[in-house]
Design an enzyme around this catalytic site. Structure first.
Site, mmCIF file in Angstrom:
data_model
loop_
_atom_site.group_PDB
_atom_site.id
_atom_site.type_symbol
_atom_site.label_atom_id
_atom_site.label_comp_id
_atom_site.label_asym_id
_atom_site.label_seq_id
_atom_site.Cartn_x
_atom_site.Cartn_y
_atom_site.Cartn_z
ATOM 1 N N GLU A 1 0.728 -1.235 -0.124
ATOM 2 C CA GLU A 1 0.186 0.015 -0.128
ATOM 3 C C GLU A 1 0.904 1.141 0.021
ATOM 4 O OE1 GLU A 1 -3.046 0.372 -0.484
ATOM 5 O OE2 GLU A 1 -3.636 -1.622 -0.488
ATOM 6 N N TYR B 1 -6.302 6.726 4.053
ATOM 7 C CA TYR B 1 -6.551 5.582 3.100
ATOM 8 C C TYR B 1 -5.915 4.452 3.691
ATOM 9 C CZ TYR B 1 -5.891 2.607 -0.796
ATOM 10 O OH TYR B 1 -5.775 1.642 -1.773
ATOM 11 N N ASP C 1 -10.056 4.832 -3.019
ATOM 12 C CA ASP C 1 -9.077 5.365 -3.839
ATOM 13 C C ASP C 1 -9.541 5.749 -5.088
ATOM 14 O OD1 ASP C 1 -9.504 3.021 -5.091
ATOM 15 O OD2 ASP C 1 -7.594 2.351 -5.291
#
Length: 349
Positions: free
Chosen positions: A45, A128, A146
Site C-alpha cells: 500500500e 486511506y 482510492d
C-alpha cells in the site's frame, strides 16, 4: 439493488476474477483460513501510493526478497533502502517506510497494530492506507476509497459534481456498500473492478457485475465520469547540476536535507531550481557544460544543465566524496541518475 446485495454480487465476481498480485491472498485461500501478512499488505500500500500496480510489482518482489519481515526492513541501512526505492518516485514514502517499520518494531514488538486508529498513528500512514491495511490484512469493515473506488461510485450513482468536491459524498456512498463480513475481499474487489472493468476510458459495462444497478450506464454518462476540477498547468523550473571527480577519482556529492523534495537522498550539488537557471557552482573549479536533462515531478517540469569538472583538488567539507567502489548510480533518484547518464561519458574519455 440494496447495498448488501451490491456487495454480495461484487464478491461473487471477485471470487471468479480476482487479480493475482504478489502481496495478495486469493479469495479461495482466504476462505480456507490463510490470512494476509500485514507487513506485505502495508508495504504494497505504501508503494502503490501515486503509483501503478504494474510499476510496483518488481519493486515489491525485490524488497520482500531483501527484507522478508518488518524486522528485516527496520534493521536495513537507510542508503540501501533509498537506493532500492530509486525510480519509484515520491521519495518521502521511502523515508516514511523506514520510520514506519522501525516504529512497528520499537513500539509494537514487531507486530502490526490491528485497528485503524493505531495504524493511523504510524509514520507515513494516512486515512486511506490505514483503512486499506485494517480491511485487507485484518478483515475489518473499514471503507477504502482510492481513485478506482471514486470512479466506480461516481458511475454507479451517476454523480456529476467534480472531484475533489464530490469526495465526501463518494466516501459516504462507499461506506454504505462496505460489508461487515469479507470486508478485506470486498476492498480488493472494488479496486479490481475499477482497475479492470470500470476503467477511466472505455469501461467494459457489458461484463460488469454492477451493470444493472449502474445509473451512469443507464443514463449513458459512464464514459464522462468522474468529472474533475481542471488541473493547473505545470510550471517549469530550471537549474544547474554539478558533477565532479577528485584527483583520486572519487565523486563529489551531497545529501539533500531530510525535508523537502528528494529528502535524504544522495545527489549532485546544484543551484536552486527556479524560473531561470542560476549558474552557482558549489566550489571553484574548471566547469564545462556537457548537456541538459528534463525531469517531471508531480507539480513541475525541471530542466537541469549538466556541468562537469575533472581532477578537483579541494572540496567543501559539507559535500561528500564517494570512491568508485562506494558509488552506485542505482542509489540515485531518477533525476540525479539522468544527470549522471549525461555526465559519465565525459569522464571515461
Amino acid at each position: 439493488m440494496k447495498h448488501g446485495e451490491l456487495a454480495q454480487s461484487l464478491l461473487a465476481w471477485y471470487d471468479e476474477n480476482a487479480r493475482d498480485l504478489p502481496w495478495r491472498v486469493s479469495p479461495s485461500k482466504r476462505a480456507a483460513g490463510i490470512n494476509p501478512d500485514p507487513y506485505r499488505i502495508w508495504l504494497s500500500e505504501i508503494m502503490l501510493q501515486q503509483t501503478t500496480v504494474a510499476a510496483v510489482k518488481a519493486y515489491f518482489e525485490r524488497f520482500t526478497h531483501l527484507w522478508p519481515t518488518v524486522q528485516d526492513l527496520a534493521a536495513a541501512p537507510d542508503d540501501q533502502v533509498m537506493g532500492e526505492w530509486a525510480g519509484l518516485g515520491y521519495y518521502a514514502r521511502a523515508r516514511n517506510l523506514l520510520k514506519g517499520a522501525r516504529a512497528v518494531v520499537a513500539d509494537h514488538g514487531g507486530i502490526f497494530p490491528q485497528d485503524r486508529t493505531s495504524l493511523l498513528a504510524l509514520p507515513g500512514i494516512g486515512p486511506y492506507t490505514a483503512s486499506a491495511v485494517a480491511s485487507i490484512a485484518f478483515d475489518l469493515p473499514e471503507t477504502v476509497v482510492d481513485g478506482n473506488v471514486e470512479r466506480v461510485m461516481s458511475r454507479l450513482h451517476d454523480i456529476h459534481e467534480p472531484l475533489p468536491l464530490s469526495k465526501p459524498q463518494l466516501t459516504e456512498l462507499a461506506t454504505r456498500t462496505t460489508p461487515q463480513k469479507r470486508a478485506g475481499d470486498y476492498a480488493q474487489a472494488i479496486m479490481d473492478l475499477g482497475a479492470t472493468i470500470c476503467t477511466p476510458k472505455s469501461p467494459k459495462c457489458d461484463i460488469c457485475p454492477w451493470a444493472t444497478p449502474c445509473l451512469a450506464r443507464k443514463n449513458g454518462t459512464a464514459a464522462a465520469l468522474p468529472k474533475k476540477v481542471p488541473k493547473p498547468v505545470k510550471p517549469t523550473r530550471k537549474g544547474f547540476a554539478y558533477v565532479a571527480q577528485t584527483t583520486s577519482g572519487a565523486w563529489v556529492m551531497e545529501r539533500r536535507a531530510d525535508k523537502g523534495l528528494l529528502g535524504g537522498m544522495l545527489g549532485w550539488p546544484g543551484s536552486p531550481w527556479d524560473e531561470a537557471a542560476q549558474d552557482i557552482p558549489p566550489f571553484a573549479a574548471d566547469w564545462t557544460e556537457v548537456g541538459e536533462i528534463k525531469h517531471t515531478f508531480t507539480h513541475f517540469h525541471l530542466f537541469l544543465r549538466v556541468m562537469i569538472s575533472r581532477s578537483v583538488a579541494n572540496t567543501p567539507e559539507a559535500l561528500l566524496t564517494l570512491g568508485a567502489n562506494e558509488f552506485q548510480p542505482s542509489d540515485l533518484p531518477t533525476v540525479m541518475r539522468k544527470v549522471f547518464d549525461v555526465a559519465q561519458p565525459h569522464f571515461s574519455q
